[in-house]
Design a protein around this motif. Structure first.
Motif, PDB file in Angstrom:
ATOM      1  N   TYR A 165       0.898  -1.165  -0.099  1.00 13.39           N
ATOM      2  CA  TYR A 165      -0.055  -0.001   0.060  1.00 13.39           C
ATOM      3  C   TYR A 165       1.080   1.385   0.186  1.00 13.39           C
ATOM      4  N   PHE A 166       2.234   1.043   0.565  1.00  8.16           N
ATOM      5  CA  PHE A 166       2.928   2.301   0.480  1.00  8.16           C
ATOM      6  C   PHE A 166       3.395   2.725  -0.911  1.00  8.16           C
ATOM      7  N   GLU A 167       3.282   1.835  -1.660  1.00  3.98           N
ATOM      8  CA  GLU A 167       3.566   1.987  -3.337  1.00  3.98           C
ATOM      9  C   GLU A 167       2.237   2.398  -3.953  1.00  3.98           C
ATOM     10  N   THR A 168       1.196   1.852  -3.672  1.00  7.07           N
ATOM     11  CA  THR A 168      -0.083   1.878  -4.348  1.00  7.07           C
ATOM     12  C   THR A 168      -0.941   3.233  -3.969  1.00  7.07           C
ATOM     13  N   GLY A 169      -1.089   3.253  -2.478  1.00  4.03           N
ATOM     14  CA  GLY A 169      -2.138   4.192  -2.180  1.00  4.03           C
ATOM     15  C   GLY A 169      -3.460   3.653  -2.599  1.00  4.03           C
ATOM     16  N   THR A 170      -4.487   4.472  -2.416  1.00  2.87           N
ATOM     17  CA  THR A 170      -5.863   3.840  -2.548  1.00  2.87           C
ATOM     18  C   THR A 170      -6.463   4.436  -3.984  1.00  2.87           C
ATOM     19  N   ILE A 171      -6.597   3.399  -4.765  1.00  2.00           N
ATOM     20  CA  ILE A 171      -6.832   3.688  -6.157  1.00  2.00           C
ATOM     21  C   ILE A 171      -8.510   3.958  -6.259  1.00  2.00           C
ATOM     22  N   PRO A 172      -8.872   5.128  -6.851  1.00  5.86           N
ATOM     23  CA  PRO A 172     -10.447   5.636  -6.820  1.00  5.86           C
ATOM     24  C   PRO A 172     -11.206   4.702  -7.619  1.00  5.86           C
ATOM     25  N   ASP A 173     -12.397   4.691  -7.422  1.00  2.00           N
ATOM     26  CA  ASP A 173     -13.555   3.867  -8.253  1.00  2.00           C
ATOM     27  C   ASP A 173     -13.525   4.527  -9.630  1.00  2.00           C
ATOM     28  N   ILE A 174     -13.513   5.831  -9.634  1.00  2.27           N
ATOM     29  CA  ILE A 174     -13.650   6.637 -10.629  1.00  2.27           C
ATOM     30  C   ILE A 174     -12.504   7.888 -10.783  1.00  2.27           C
ATOM     31  N   GLU A 175     -11.654   7.713 -11.551  1.00  2.00           N
ATOM     32  CA  GLU A 175     -10.726   8.540 -11.837  1.00  2.00           C
ATOM     33  C   GLU A 175     -10.984   9.974 -12.388  1.00  2.00           C
TER      34      GLU A 175
END
Length: 430
Positions: free
Chosen positions: A386-396
């Motif tokens: 998660y340190f690398e990715t973070g939270t990826i939104p459902d809609i960008e």
């Protein structure tokens, strides 16, 4: 005569005691030997316990551990205590980790209100006199921001903003920080919580609510659970599983294992090779980490609902995030994604956010400075960090504004366009 002599002894003893206490708080320059000892103490604990050396090396091509002698030379060249403090700070900044830093006098005050009576009680007690000294040092060089606690620094403007983006249709709530003034009786938080509740009550019949945490650097999970989710908890009725389980990897160094042992008695039984996604982990991670922990990131959430009257909001909720969203605000984003409480829109949250399990602190023996660091690696379901990715939104949504001075207005326009587009999709309109 005996009485006069006795009083004189009492006066002299009190005078010596007071002077001694005052001298403890006065700036006393650390020797080069003391500075090096403090650095090596910190380095040795981080070497075996800090969680993100692998990610830092992968993301930035920087092997922090290989620079020990370079760091020591920088420490040797510091001319005074303040130089030592800032050199230590800069050394830790090279980890690109917002959870790893030297506590300033302001941070010490804030953390004292949170951890002063817990597992770190003795640590904060031992450093009390030292931090009075550090506060005096900072005051003399007018570093006011380092003397103020983080809560006051985030309150340079109103923490809560509300708006109606589109009359009778789209409402907007922005929260800049989830920090709670626990050290001051939560007075400001209570006011903010009431303001949010009144706003939500007033817009309960609107079809859309947008919650903006795109500039929120985090704080307490209690804030968003109690002030936002609790009033809107009817949105959770359709959710089958409210657990937000997260998995953390532990290096196995004695310092962090000891910190976690009381809280997680069976930690040593959870060896990393038993992890379901073990085969997906990089080889370096398999070699560097010993244990794993799986916990609900939002524990006992119903406790925050007890004294909050629910608002029957039936509309749709969007949560706006960006690369500035961090820590407690990122946990909120994960909660929204996994429970369906809200649709997460915007850009992926800030990288370098990798520890929600516990707050790891260490105390430097000579300077009394306290260092916060990440003692665990948060991993995603596919074994990535998660340190690398973070939270990826459902809609960008692209968050970079054309005009920085019109950032919020541009965002609101994009939200209007997004909602219109989603409505058209539902109607089958291209």
């Amino acid at each position: 005569m005996i009485t006069l002599v006795f009083l004189a002894i009492i006066f002299l003893g009190t005078h010596i005691f007071l002077n001694t206490q005052l001298n403890l708080w006065q700036p006393k320059e650390l020797t080069e030997k003391q500075k090096i000892e403090d650095f090596e103490y910190m380095y040795d604990i981080l070497k075996d316990n800090y969680a993100h050396f692998y990610e830092v090396k992968k993301m930035y091509g920087y092997d922090w551990l290989e620079h020990k002698e370079e760091f020591k030379e920088k420490i040797r060249k510091t001319k005074d205590n303040l130089g030592f403090y800032y050199t230590l700070t800069n050394i830790l900044l090279k980890l690109h980790d917002g959870h790893t830093y030297v506590l300033s006098p302001g941070h010490y005050k804030y953390f004292l209100g949170i951890f002063g009576d817990g597992v770190y009680k003795d640590m904060f007690r031992k450093s009390e006199g030292h931090y009075k000294m550090w506060e005096e040092i900072f005051k003399k060089v007018y570093k006011k921001g380092e003397v103020e606690d983080p809560f006051l620094q985030t309150r340079k403007r109103e923490n809560i903003e509300t708006d109606i983006i589109k009359p009778e249709k789209i409402t907007y709530l922005k929260v800049y920080s989830f920090l709670i003034d626990r050290h001051k009786g939560e007075e400001e938080y209570k006011k903010e919580k009431e303001k949010i509740y009144d706003f939500l009550k007033g817009i309960k019949d609107y079809p859309y609510l947008v919650i903006d945490v795109s500039d929120n650097g985090g704080g307490s999970t209690k804030y968003w659970l109690e002030a936002i989710v609790a009033p809107l908890r009817n949105k959770l009725k359709e959710v089958e599983n409210l657990s937000v389980k997260k998995t953390y990897l532990i290096r196995g160094g004695g310092y962090v294992v000891k910190l976690l042992s009381n809280r997680i008695p069976d930690l040593r039984n959870n060896t990393i090779d038993k992890l379901p996604v073990y085969d997906l982990l990089p080889e370096e991670i398999k070699k560097s980490f010993a244990y794993y922990v799986t916990e609900n990131a939002v524990k006992n959430y119903e406790e925050f609902f007890e004294n909050i009257e629910p608002i029957d909001f039936k509309g749709k909720i969007f949560l706006v995030v960006s690369s500035s969203t961090y820590s407690g605000a990122s946990i909120f984003a994960e909660f929204c994604k996994e429970t369906g409480f809200a649709t997460v829109i915007g850009e992926r949250t800030r990288k370098g956010d990798g520890g929600w399990l516990t707050t790891s602190l260490l105390r430097l023996p000579n300077s009394g400075l306290i260092v916060r660091f990440d003692g665990e690696m948060l991993i995603n379901q596919d074994g990535t960090s998660y340190f690398e990715t973070g939270t990826i939104p459902d809609i960008e949504i692209k968050m970079m504004p054309k005009n920085p001075f019109e950032k919020d207005e541009e965002l609101k326009q994009k939200i209007r366009q997004l909602i219109k587009s989603l409505e058209n999709e539902e109607k089958g309109i291209k």
